[in-house]
Design a protein around this motif. Structure first.
Motif, PDB file in Angstrom:
ATOM      1  N   LEU A 100      58.505   8.103  14.125  1.00 40.33           N
ATOM      2  CA  LEU A 100      59.675   7.516  14.757  1.00 40.33           C
ATOM      3  C   LEU A 100      59.433   7.309  16.237  1.00 40.33           C
ATOM      4  CD1 LEU A 100      62.429   9.496  12.903  1.00 40.33           C
ATOM      5  CD2 LEU A 100      61.933   7.064  12.697  1.00 40.33           C
TER       6      LEU A 100
ATOM      7  N   LYS B 272      71.543   1.114  17.712  1.00 37.53           N
ATOM      8  CA  LYS B 272      70.266   1.646  17.226  1.00 37.53           C
ATOM      9  C   LYS B 272      69.381   2.077  18.383  1.00 37.53           C
ATOM     10  CE  LYS B 272      66.280   0.509  14.300  1.00 37.53           C
ATOM     11  NZ  LYS B 272      65.619  -0.541  13.494  1.00 37.53           N
TER      12      LYS B 272
ATOM     13  N   GLU C   5      68.014   5.844  18.834  1.00 34.88           N
ATOM     14  CA  GLU C   5      66.574   6.121  18.859  1.00 34.88           C
ATOM     15  C   GLU C   5      66.199   6.923  20.105  1.00 34.88           C
ATOM     16  OE1 GLU C   5      64.961   2.212  18.472  1.00 34.88           O
ATOM     17  OE2 GLU C   5      64.673   2.402  16.283  1.00 34.88           O
TER      18      GLU C   5
ATOM     19  N   SER D 150      64.616  10.790  20.147  1.00 37.15           N
ATOM     20  CA  SER D 150      63.419  11.129  20.913  1.00 37.15           C
ATOM     21  C   SER D 150      63.682  12.306  21.849  1.00 37.15           C
ATOM     22  CB  SER D 150      62.952   9.908  21.710  1.00 37.15           C
ATOM     23  OG  SER D 150      61.837  10.246  22.513  1.00 37.15           O
TER      24      SER D 150
ATOM     25  N   LEU E  76      71.069   7.058  12.746  1.00 38.12           N
ATOM     26  CA  LEU E  76      70.150   5.950  12.454  1.00 38.12           C
ATOM     27  C   LEU E  76      70.276   5.514  10.993  1.00 38.12           C
ATOM     28  CD1 LEU E  76      67.062   7.112  14.520  1.00 38.12           C
ATOM     29  CD2 LEU E  76      68.370   5.008  14.878  1.00 38.12           C
TER      30      LEU E  76
END
Length: 927
Positions: A108, A746, A750, A754, A772
């Protein structure tokens, strides 16, 4: 082949790891009896494709299966192909570990690597005599087949200085991504990954594989040269380096160590002493100075005597000094530092005298090691008693020290009245210590590791070790008592940076106190918990707390000790809570509460109630959480502790949002924000702004919510609080999602994932994966949505967060409906409704009811669908919120089928009936 073989294989994998079928059922989100029926295909129950996939994923997460072939074999037994898992599912956790059997970087998205927190070590003098070796090493660094270079050799031979030059000359090749990690300050191999993480600005809330995975993710993103200095004391951490090299293909590592790492692919380069002259051959001063050892001695002598020159009269003595010292750079520099007092011939004479300090040297030391030790001992013996004592004391600071720290613990020997500054100046002049200026302008006294080892030996031999460590513990306790309160004010960044400078020293004192004087260490832990949480080191902090506090509750009589242990238990509970160890948090917090009640410590009681409230909240015990918070506020107000009042009001206000008491929640949060702004506490301001954004978001006031979040995010990023920044980004993603901007949502989610992976905040990771998955649903990527939502559900169940679990299972129900798995859809949606009833969450209840209505619409029961739709939209109306277009994507296409299947009057009658029913009545009608 078939179900029987599948069941037997799963049973074999499960039993091999000691798991029961009950545990398997719990992880899958179903009752043990239902799972048993499905595994045996009895009572008309069978495993769905979704459930087979969930079992395989669970086995992968448990590491019961280790290869992709194992997973494919299980699929074959159930008549399924490998393609039932999408490429995204194979690439995501936990299946990604089946792709290869080595450590791999997460698939990812990850952020680009960041620059090291501190610049490369500065060098004040040129590197002499290493031209050929330097060129050869630079060639090796440029060779794509060379990934690991270990510079070996005895202490004092110049490994660190050579590595510094390699770092400086390699900046262009690695686009300034050269990371220097000094390991001189630690002796615990388990902290190596943490030290690397700190230089990469990766929060280290855990250790081992999880942290190494995050380091790989950062290092794999760009070509990086990682330099690890003084590795010989942490050789057990060599597997960490192997994992980093294996996972980050563009990473190169240079290690300085007195011993090799014994890793595959390691290129070992022994750093030799400097070239020596040959006394058998006559050489002029001009010829002699071409020998590297002589050149270094002359250059360093000229730094203490500007008029020093190599002449016919002193050339032989200089050459003999270089030979006598084996060409070891450190020994040559120490000898040259005495050039202000002694001529070369006098220096040579003193080097040849026997030294009492050499008697304790190791019998197995090499000749060069004995030479270096003799040079250090000689330099030491030339010091006066006060200088010698200060040298020994400085050696007890593995992280270097401030002048203030030395002044705080140094005890003058009898008959000496020289100031610490005067003594330090003398040691600096003699090259026995060094100084550096930190980025914040603070001066730091440092010592080469070889010299520090010598000083530590002297401390142990003189039986001063325990006394110095106790003095350090007392000093740091006083220092932390004045520094840690600043973490809650406008100077919190400066305070955190100051503590970070002392962290290696604090680790050393904590390690000593755990064995020699636990109560001293307990006091330090009590002060350090907030710093550890801020810096993402909660897991390390919890390890220290557990080491010092132990498992058994301690019986204490002295009130001072009771207060110290109470504060440490409270801090340990907060650290355990931050790492998700709720059982340990409960134990420590209850011990803290008992002691504080016994001491009638009002402030302490309120603080512990506040922490217990957070713990109860995360365990979904909202009633107990509210009671704890309200009692904490009452006590804090009675003692007029406004900071504590604000802290609890922030928590209570946020909790009240979950209880739909928005007016009171907002009033509490606004009051908390006003208090924090008056104190200038940026962290608390940021947190409270985010919580106010939550109220605006709930009321669908998206513009106001985004204003709160943008201001909060700016502060969180300025404070380098990745965990909280991730939470704010998740909220911003929620705003974008509700406005139908799925691409922007999105991107926010994301970034959240992280950051939460960086700090290993597992609740945050689970939430972001679920978010997600929701985005994938809205973008019609149902395979990815299913994979991510199921992964999120497995992770979130361990936290028992009913609100988040409800959100995830509701969306799993919507996904299953789109995939025409009506039975699974209804099971998920019924679970969501049960959770929402307990939470009294009307909007979420309405959405789940509408989705449930859609399942009946597609299965040919239009009147039932209409009745459920009536109940759903009635709940929405009672909530005072409008139905958003994103909500309608879950069910409107399906409800249109029910409307089309009935005449208008029949549909209206069923709809009206549902609108008049309670949720309980609706569910009973479906039984």
């Amino acid at each position: 082949m078939g179900l029987d073989e599948f069941r037997a294989q799963v049973q074999s994998y499960r039993r091999a790891l000691g798991f029961t079928q009950k545990q398997l059922a719990h992880e899958l989100g179903m009752s043990p009896s239902v799972l048993s029926h499905k595994l045996h295909a009895t009572d008309g129950l069978r495993l769905t494709q979704i459930e087979v996939k969930a079992i395989i994923k669970l086995l992968a997460r448990w590491q019961a299966i280790s290869t992709r072939a194992d997973a494919v074999e299980l699929l074959d037994l159930m008549g399924l192909k490998a393609g039932v898992f999408t490429d995204a599912e194979w690439a995501a956790s936990p299946l990604r570990q089946l792709e290869v059997e080595t450590v791999a970087a997460p698939v990812l998205p990850v952020p680009p690597p960041v620059a090291p927190r501190a610049a490369l070590p500065t060098t004040l003098t040129p590197l002499i005599g290493r031209e050929a070796l330097l060129a050869a090493l630079l060639a090796q660094i440029q060779d794509p087949h060379v990934r690991l270079i270990t510079l070996t050799g005895p202490g004092g031979v110049g490994k660190t200085r050579l590595a510094q030059e390699l770092a400086r000359l390699s900046r262009n090749q690695f686009l300034d991504s050269v990371v220097w990690v000094s390991l001189a300050g630690i002796a615990d191999a388990a902290l190596v990954d943490t030290e690397i993480a700190q230089q990469l600005q990766v929060k280290a809330n855990t250790s081992g594989t999880a942290l190494v995975d995050r380091l790989i993710a950062v290092l794999a993103a760009r070509a990086t040269l990682l330099i690890l200095d003084n590795f010989e004391q942490v050789l057990e951490a060599a597997p960490v380096i192997a994992a980093l090299l294996q996972g980050a293909e563009r990473l190169k590592v240079i290690v300085t160590s007195r011993a090799v790492l014994n890793l595959y692919g390691e290129h070992r380069v022994r750093v030799p002493p400097l070239e020596l002259p040959n006394l058998q051959q006559f050489e002029t001063p001009e010829d002699l100075v071409r020998h590297a050892a002589v050149a270094l001695f002359v250059a360093r002598s000229q730094t203490v005597r500007r008029d020093f020159a190599l002449t016919d009269a002193n050339a032989r003595a200089v050459a003999e000094i270089c030979i006598r010292l084996d060409g070891l750079p450190l020994a040559l520099e120490l000898a040259a530092a005495r050039g202000r007092l002694f001529s070369p011939s006098a220096l040579l004479q003193r080097l040849d005298q026997p030294l009492s300090l050499l008697d304790g040297g190791a019998v197995n030391a090499t000749a060069r090691q004995r030479t270096l030790r003799a040079t250090i001992a000689w330099s030491y013996e030339l010091l006066d008693p006060a200088e010698q004592r200060l040298f020994r004391v400085i050696s007890a600071f593995p992280g270097g020290c401030s002048i203030e720290a030395l002044e705080g613990i140094f005890v003058q020997p009898t008959g000496s009245s020289r100031s610490v500054v005067d003594l330090l100046t003398s040691l600096l002049d003699k090259s026995l210590v060094d100084q550096c200026e930190l980025p914040d302008g603070a001066l730091r006294i440092t010592m080469l590791e070889t010299l520090r080892e010598f000083g530590r030996e002297l401390l142990l031999d003189s039986r001063e070790w325990d006394a110095v460590r106790e003095q350090q513990a007392d000093y740091f306790q006083r220092w932390l008592d004045t520094t840690t309160p600043l973490l809650s004010g406008a100077a919190q960044l400066q305070a955190a940076t100051s503590i970070e400078h002392e962290h290696d020293n604090l680790r050393a004192v904590l390690s000593w106190s755990a064995h020699a004087h636990p109560q001293l260490g307990v006091g330090l832990v009590a002060c350090l918990s907030q710093f550890w949480n801020m810096r993402g080191l909660a897991l390390e902090g919890l390890r220290w707390a557990e080491l010092l506090l132990g498992d058994a509750e301690i019986t204490l009589v002295d009130e001072t000790a009771q207060a110290s242990y109470a504060k440490a238990y409270n801090s340990g509970g907060a650290l355990a809570f931050a790492t998700g160890n709720y059982a340990r948090a409960e134990t420590y917090l209850q011990r803290a509460l008992r002691l504080r009640l016994q001491l009638e410590d009002s402030e302490g009681i309120a603080s512990t109630y506040n922490n217990l409230g957070n713990l109860a909240w995360n365990r979904s015990d909202l009633l107990s959480a509210r009671q704890y918070f309200e009692e904490a506020v009452r006590i804090a107000e009675s003692i007029q502790n406004t900071k504590l009042v604000a802290s609890v009001l922030n928590n209570l206000g946020t909790l009240l949002q979950s209880l739909n008491e928005f007016a009171l929640a907002e009033a509490y949060l606004v009051r908390a924000l006003d208090i924090w702004r008056s104190f200038g506490n940026q962290q608390s301001i940021a947190n409270t702004l985010s919580n106010l954004g939550g109220i605006a978001l709930r009321h669908q006031n998206f513009a106001q919510a985004m204003l709160y979040y943008v201001e909060s995010l700016a502060l969180q990023e300025e404070l380098d609080n990745k965990r909280n920044a991730g939470a704010v980004l998740a909220n911003m993603g929620e705003v974008a999602l509700n406005q139908g901007d799925f691409a922007q949502a999105k991107a926010y989610f994301e970034r959240t994932l992280s950051l939460q992976r960086d700090v290993d905040y597992q609740w945050g990771v689970a939430s972001a994966i679920g978010d997600l998955g929701r985005i994938a649903f809205y973008q019609y990527d149902y395979g990815t949505a299913l994979a991510r939502l199921q992964e999120a559900l497995t992770l979130m169940r361990q936290f028992n967060d009913t609100s988040k679990i409800g959100l995830i299972v509701r969306h799993l129900g919507a996904v299953a409906l789109k995939l025409q798995d009506v039975r699974s859809a209804r099971a998920y949606l019924r679970e969501a409704l049960s959770l929402y009833q307990d939470l009294d969450d009307l909007p979420a209840t309405a959405s789940a009811l509408a989705c449930l209505a859609a399942t009946y619409a597609v299965q040919g029961s239009p009147e039932t669908a209409a009745r459920l739709a009536g109940a759903a939209f009635s709940a929405w109306e009672r909530s005072g919120l409008r139905v958003l277009p994103v909500d309608e994507l879950h069910f409107m296409p399906e409800l249109a089928l029910a409307r089309a299947a009935l005449d208008a009057s029949t549909y209206a009658a069923a709809y009206k009936m549902g609108a008049g029913m309670t949720v309980e009545e609706v569910l009973v009608s479906l039984a």
